[in-house]
Design an enzyme around this catalytic site. Structure first.
Site, PDB file in Angstrom:
ATOM      1  CB  SER A 262     -12.880 -60.313 -59.691  1.00 36.62           C
ATOM      2  OG  SER A 262     -13.773 -60.826 -60.310  1.00 36.62           O
ATOM      3  CE  LYS A 263     -16.841 -52.997 -58.097  1.00 37.32           C
ATOM      4  NZ  LYS A 263     -18.325 -53.117 -59.065  1.00 37.32           N
TER       5      LYS A 263
END
Ligand code: GLU
Length: 504
Positions: A262-263
């Site tokens: 994920s970011k």
């Protein structure tokens, strides 16, 4: 398969393209090129609520930067265009109607409140509400209502959706190029919405209709779409169309621990998860990109190719052409691929070595105002000396500043080690030696200074360490004689003298 290969990358423009999306695009590209096929870009923008301005542009730029441009898509070879689903909007209704006419789909009028009630009611009993064969006749739709009742609702302009009527008691035998045979019991499927009364198709309908109309032969996409595969198969069957082949690529996992990359993982561990920098049009938050962080596109592509695929040999370095040659979708793994940010850095270091010194010099110069007046050929020579130690162009300044200006101070720890009582005197003699050299070359400097050291029986470090400190300011850098040669006689002498006067 006799058809020529046509694959598509079909992102929804809901924000910047995640690096996983780039991997999907890359695998489509490699597959297309391997089979002399066509790589199509289709923009799936039917969900206007999630549409983000600039996202489509970003996707196109990202593909171009990676060197994997689409062959057909918005504004390019529009044979099967338009390629934005929002521009194809009027086309989908007739396909939904066909399915209703053939009994494969039906109108449903259940309000959001009713469905919500059922959902909550099920939840309270520890169950999940599924709209399908087991309850559809108890809900408000054209299967439970009479023809007249249905027509009356439609005439009255009531909100409706068109749902797919998934079959009961069937076992589907699906095929995936990566996962092999998959069996699905149709009783677990819900009657997915295909079309809404706002005139927009959902992803499922638009995706299948477009894949068919655009003559897509192979659908290569992320694992998150695997649960939709059964419905998509059924849709092809309902339309009487030949289904393409499917390949669902493995998930990209966090560098450590469980779950999808994920970011947040990138933010936490300090690496980008987007190919290019992205400024959120609403919040103006900036997300880092591999390009702006100084990665070479070849490094990113080489790295991404190994996220779920391997050639079955020890070879790790692949140019794009070599990847096209070696790529085999049968060698893509089912298991999730771990994202290792150190590995992409390793690739970058490798690709740094393959860049020409001239190109690197231009790029380096453009990043530093201080280099404005310096001859780019000189910068290129300097880069040739330190490149091996660099991973990013931004590493160059720390590795080379002393080729462009005299050091202002000397590294404290190194100075303690290097400066002795007789250092000034020795350096004075070195200056005299240098001044006496006729032809100022690295080789001559080396022979002269080294033989002077030997014949005077002075420790090597006693000369070389302070000499390096005088030139560099620290005990680092390439060969001292190369440095002297590069900065020239006058500058060399002036740096040594500056040190001597500091010592006195
Ligand atoms: N629009 C879907 C996405 O955003 C496409 C999925 C597919 O390739 O079928 O990923």
């Amino acid at each position: 398969m006799t058809n020529t290969v046509r694959v598509r990358f079909a992102p929804s423009p809901t924000g910047p393209l995640h690096i996983g999306g780039v991997r999907t695009a890359l695998f489509n590209y490699l597959f297309a090129k391997k089979h002399n096929g066509t790589f199509v870009l289709r923009i799936e923008d039917t969900d206007q609520n999630r549409y983000v301005k600039g996202a489509e542009n970003y996707i196109v730029e990202a593909l171009n930067w990676c060197g994997i441009p689409f062959d057909e898509g918005p504004g390019k070879n529009e044979k099967f265009g338009p390629y934005r689903q929002s521009e194809r909007k009027t086309l989908y209704k007739q396909y939904a109607d066909t399915l209703i006419a053939s009994g494969n789909a039906y109108y449903a009028f259940d309000t959001a409140e009713t469905l919500d009630f059922h959902r909550k009611d099920h939840e309270a009993k520890g169950k999940t509400f599924i709209y399908n064969w087991h309850n559809r006749l108890k809900l408000t739709n054209s299967l439970s209502l009479s023809k007249e009742e249905t027509q009356a609702k439609l005439d009255a302009g009531e909100d409706y959706v068109i749902r797919f009527k998934s079959p009961q008691d069937e076992t589907l035998h699906l095929k995936d190029m990566i996962r092999g045979d998959i069996k699905i019991d149709t009783n677990i499927l819900d009657d997915k919405i295909l079309f809404k009364s706002d005139g927009m198709p959902t992803y499922h309908l638009a995706n299948i209709v477009d894949d068919h109309l655009m003559q897509i032969t192979h659908v290569i996409r992320g694992e998150e779409w695997l649960p939709s595969l059964a419905l998509h198969y059924l849709l092809y069957k309902a339309f009487g169309w030949e289904a393409p082949e499917f390949a669902h690529l493995p998930l990209i996992l966090k560098p450590t621990g469980k779950g999808k990359l994920s970011k947040r993982d990138g933010d936490k561990l300090g690496f980008p998860v987007f190919p290019l920098e992205w400024e959120d049009p609403k919040t103006h938050d900036i997300s880092r990109g591999y390009k702006e962080d100084g990665y070479f596109p070849d490094a990113v592509v080489n790295f991404l190719a190994f996220l779920g695929w391997n050639p079955g040999t020890e070879q790790e370095i692949f140019s794009l052409d070599e990847l096209i040659n070696a790529f085999d979708i049968a060698r893509v793994n089912k298991a999730g691929a771990r994202f290792d940010p150190d590995k992409i850095t390793w690739f970058n270091h490798h690709y740094m070595q393959t860049q020409s010194n001239d190109a690197l010099a231009e790029a380096f110069k453009s990043q530093h105002d201080t280099l404005g007046n310096i001859d780019v050929n000189y910068i290129a020579l300097v880069i040739g000396l330190v490149k091996e130690r660099a991973t990013f162009i931004s590493d160059f300044w720390d590795l080379t500043y002393y080729f462009f200006k005299a050091p202002k101070q000397y590294d404290e720890k190194a100075a303690k080690k290097a400066f002795k009582d007789d250092t000034s005197e020795i350096m004075g003699q070195i200056v005299a030696l240098i001044n006496a050299i006729d032809e100022f070359s690295a080789e001559n400097l080396q022979t002269t200074i080294k033989s002077w050291i030997t014949s005077n029986e002075i420790g090597f470090g006693k000369v070389m360490m302070p000499l390096r400190l005088a030139l560099v300011g620290a005990l680092q850098g390439p060969d001292v004689f190369d440095i002297m040669f590069m900065i020239g006689k006058t500058e060399t002498v002036s740096r040594i003298k500056a040190m001597v006067s500091k010592l006195q």
